[in-house]
Scaffold this motif. Structure first.
Motif, PDB file in Angstrom:
ATOM      1  N   GLY A  17       0.793  -1.067  -0.167  1.00 14.97           N
ATOM      2  CA  GLY A  17       0.293   0.558   0.282  1.00 14.97           C
ATOM      3  C   GLY A  17       1.037   1.040  -0.582  1.00 14.97           C
ATOM      4  N   PRO A  18       0.216   2.112  -0.243  1.00 15.47           N
ATOM      5  CA  PRO A  18       0.913   3.614  -0.096  1.00 15.47           C
ATOM      6  C   PRO A  18       1.574   4.322   0.857  1.00 15.47           C
ATOM      7  CG  PRO A  18      -1.635   4.196  -0.320  1.00 15.47           C
ATOM      8  CD  PRO A  18      -1.291   2.218  -0.360  1.00 15.47           C
ATOM      9  N   GLU A  19       3.017   4.565   1.453  1.00  9.65           N
ATOM     10  CA  GLU A  19       3.204   5.480   2.188  1.00  9.65           C
ATOM     11  C   GLU A  19       2.256   6.086   2.833  1.00  9.65           C
ATOM     12  OE1 GLU A  19       7.241   6.514   1.723  1.00  9.65           O
ATOM     13  OE2 GLU A  19       8.189   4.196   0.570  1.00  9.65           O
ATOM     14  N   ASP A  20       2.110   6.671   2.868  1.00  4.08           N
ATOM     15  CA  ASP A  20       0.806   8.057   3.298  1.00  4.08           C
ATOM     16  C   ASP A  20      -0.005   7.121   3.462  1.00  4.08           C
ATOM     17  OD1 ASP A  20       0.062   7.757   0.397  1.00  4.08           O
ATOM     18  OD2 ASP A  20       0.310   9.969   0.023  1.00  4.08           O
ATOM     19  N   GLY A  21      -0.266   6.248   2.992  1.00  2.80           N
ATOM     20  CA  GLY A  21      -2.165   6.273   3.641  1.00  2.80           C
ATOM     21  C   GLY A  21      -2.239   5.879   5.001  1.00  2.80           C
ATOM     22  N   LYS A  22      -3.597   5.792   5.603  1.00  2.00           N
ATOM     23  CA  LYS A  22      -3.287   5.350   6.761  1.00  2.00           C
ATOM     24  C   LYS A  22      -3.111   4.001   7.409  1.00  2.00           C
ATOM     25  CE  LYS A  22      -7.954   7.404   7.919  1.00  2.00           C
ATOM     26  NZ  LYS A  22      -9.466   8.169   7.824  1.00  2.00           N
ATOM     27  N   PRO A  23      -2.068   3.742   7.862  1.00  2.00           N
ATOM     28  CA  PRO A  23      -1.521   2.481   8.427  1.00  2.00           C
ATOM     29  C   PRO A  23      -2.661   2.028   9.635  1.00  2.00           C
ATOM     30  CG  PRO A  23      -0.831   4.404  10.619  1.00  2.00           C
ATOM     31  CD  PRO A  23      -1.663   4.990   9.025  1.00  2.00           C
ATOM     32  N   VAL A  24      -2.587   0.519   9.171  1.00  2.00           N
ATOM     33  CA  VAL A  24      -2.812  -0.774   9.467  1.00  2.00           C
ATOM     34  C   VAL A  24      -2.178  -1.516  10.035  1.00  2.00           C
ATOM     35  CG1 VAL A  24      -3.792  -1.684   7.204  1.00  2.00           C
ATOM     36  CG2 VAL A  24      -4.573  -2.573   9.546  1.00  2.00           C
ATOM     37  N   ILE A  25      -1.964  -2.010  10.888  1.00  2.00           N
ATOM     38  CA  ILE A  25      -0.814  -3.406  11.490  1.00  2.00           C
ATOM     39  C   ILE A  25      -2.159  -4.232  11.875  1.00  2.00           C
ATOM     40  CG2 ILE A  25       1.129  -4.005  13.012  1.00  2.00           C
ATOM     41  CD1 ILE A  25       1.374  -0.948  13.160  1.00  2.00           C
ATOM     42  N   MET A  26      -1.138  -5.787  11.015  1.00  2.00           N
ATOM     43  CA  MET A  26      -2.155  -7.367  11.447  1.00  2.00           C
ATOM     44  C   MET A  26      -1.041  -7.644  11.958  1.00  2.00           C
ATOM     45  SD  MET A  26      -4.404  -6.057   8.217  1.00  2.00           S
ATOM     46  CE  MET A  26      -3.735  -5.745   7.040  1.00  2.00           C
ATOM     47  N   LEU A  27      -1.778  -8.413  13.003  1.00  2.00           N
ATOM     48  CA  LEU A  27      -0.673  -9.340  13.349  1.00  2.00           C
ATOM     49  C   LEU A  27      -1.228 -10.602  13.770  1.00  2.00           C
ATOM     50  CD1 LEU A  27      -1.026  -6.738  15.573  1.00  2.00           C
ATOM     51  CD2 LEU A  27       1.429  -7.770  16.113  1.00  2.00           C
ATOM     52  N   HIS A  28      -0.515 -11.775  13.613  1.00  2.00           N
ATOM     53  CA  HIS A  28      -1.323 -13.304  13.133  1.00  2.00           C
ATOM     54  C   HIS A  28      -0.429 -14.036  14.847  1.00  2.00           C
ATOM     55  CE1 HIS A  28       2.530 -14.853  13.834  1.00  2.00           C
ATOM     56  NE2 HIS A  28       3.747 -14.023  13.035  1.00  2.00           N
ATOM     57  N   GLY A  29      -1.275 -15.246  15.018  1.00  2.00           N
ATOM     58  CA  GLY A  29      -1.004 -16.080  16.292  1.00  2.00           C
ATOM     59  C   GLY A  29      -0.314 -17.006  15.611  1.00  2.00           C
ATOM     60  N   PHE A  30      -0.731 -17.622  16.760  1.00  2.00           N
ATOM     61  CA  PHE A  30      -0.121 -19.217  17.081  1.00  2.00           C
ATOM     62  C   PHE A  30      -0.862 -20.874  16.312  1.00  2.00           C
ATOM     63  CE2 PHE A  30       0.502 -23.724  19.322  1.00  2.00           C
ATOM     64  CZ  PHE A  30       1.198 -23.895  18.636  1.00  2.00           C
ATOM     65  N   PRO A  31      -0.646 -21.367  15.880  1.00  7.74           N
ATOM     66  CA  PRO A  31       0.868 -21.354  14.641  1.00  7.74           C
ATOM     67  C   PRO A  31       0.221 -20.842  13.264  1.00  7.74           C
ATOM     68  CG  PRO A  31      -0.494 -23.908  15.098  1.00  7.74           C
ATOM     69  CD  PRO A  31      -1.413 -22.425  15.349  1.00  7.74           C
ATOM     70  N   TYR A  32       0.780 -19.968  13.066  1.00  6.08           N
ATOM     71  CA  TYR A  32       0.442 -19.039  12.164  1.00  6.08           C
ATOM     72  C   TYR A  32       1.524 -17.901  11.355  1.00  6.08           C
ATOM     73  CZ  TYR A  32      -4.382 -20.552  13.352  1.00  6.08           C
ATOM     74  OH  TYR A  32      -5.243 -21.506  13.822  1.00  6.08           O
TER      75      TYR A  32
END
Length: 293
Positions: A17-32
């Motif tokens: 995505g674009p560097e100036d876009g709204k940031p969204v941080i998404m985080l996986h779990g175990f065991p993924y």
């Protein structure tokens, strides 16, 4: 893949995505691993979001900076890693989303650093902050049976089983937790590479022993754990996604977690999805982020 030094780690992460876009941080779990968010990132980046998906400690190419750092998998470590990543990337505020361990990290940051969070999407257990003080009390038998893997990892047999048979064990967990997800061997194999991280076994074992009070945590994280022990509320806008077919955290008819959310809150049951909504139902996960935005 990119990498940055953040706290105790060099965190590797996928970005789109674009560097100036709204940031969204998404985080996986175990065991993924981070691949669980590929389809979600494609959808959100096309809508102008800057998507950042890290590999958690003990997974993929993420590494500790020092051999002396305790290989802790406790909840405070996951939250500390996330806020350190935001600082390292100079992200003042972001949307956070995650499931399993990743959902826990997102909930912790939303609870303790709400000024850094634009909105939260939490999967499975909506309020995903552990109540370690009560963790030794037996749960109803049906819950205890679903948590067999936790008890397994509290034995040395479980450590050995994870070390020697990690792919077989993790594939079995995928099948149990997402019984309606017809993943193929190639999909699993691409993620299983992340389980070869040299700290994977230690991190997983520590996580499941610490949550039952069976092993001490990292002293550097004591203050965060003391704060989490008070079960702080989450005061940011939040949507909880629960897979209707989740084999380990099936949605209950009553929503006991709602009381912990003091801002906008909505629980959504995702049909034909199990424990891994972003990979099983990427449209539902992406829509939740978009609805919060």
């Amino acid at each position: 893949m990119k990498a940055t030094r953040a706290g105790a780690l060099e965190i590797c992460y996928e970005e789109s995505g674009p560097e100036d876009g709204k940031p969204v941080i998404m985080l996986h779990g175990f065991p993924y691993d981070a691949l669980a968010f590929d389809a979600v990132s494609t959808r959100l980046s096309a809508r102008g979001f800057r998507c950042i998906v890290p590999y958690l400690r003990g997974f993929g190419a993420t590494r500790f900076l020092s051999s002396a750092t305790i290989r802790s998998g406790q909840q405070a470590a996951l939250g500390a890693d996330l806020i350190a990543l935001m600082d390292a990337l100079h992200i003042d505020r972001a949307f956070l989303g995650g499931f399993d361990w990743g959902g826990r990290a997102a909930c912790i940051v939303a609870a303790l650093w709400p000024e850094r969070v634009l909105g939260l999407v939490s999967c499975g257990q909506g309020y995903n902050i552990q109540d370690i003080a009560s963790a030794r009390r037996p749960a109803p038998a049906i819950e205890e049976a679903r948590y067999w893997y936790m008890f397994y990892f509290n034995m040395e047999r479980g450590r050995a089983g994870l070390a020697e048979n990690r792919n077989d064990l993790c594939r079995h967990i995928w099948s149990l937790w997402s019984p309606s997800w017809a993943f193929d061997e190639d999909t699993f194999a691409r993620t299983a590479v992340s389980f070869e991280n040299p700290d994977f076994v230690d991190i997983v074992v520590h996580s499941y022993r610490h949550r039952f009070g069976e092993t001490p945590g990292d002293p550097a994280l004591d203050q965060i754990e003391r704060t989490l022990a008070r079960q702080p509320d989450i005061g940011v806008p939040a949507i909880v996604l629960q897979g209707a077919d989740d084999g380990v955290d099936p949605p209950a008819s009553d929503d006991a977690d709602a009381v912990h959310f003091t801002n906008f809150y909505e629980r959504r049951i995702v049909e034909a999805a199990g424990h891994n909504p972003p990979q099983e139902a990427p449209d539902a996960f992406a829509k939740a982020i978009l609805d919060l935005a």
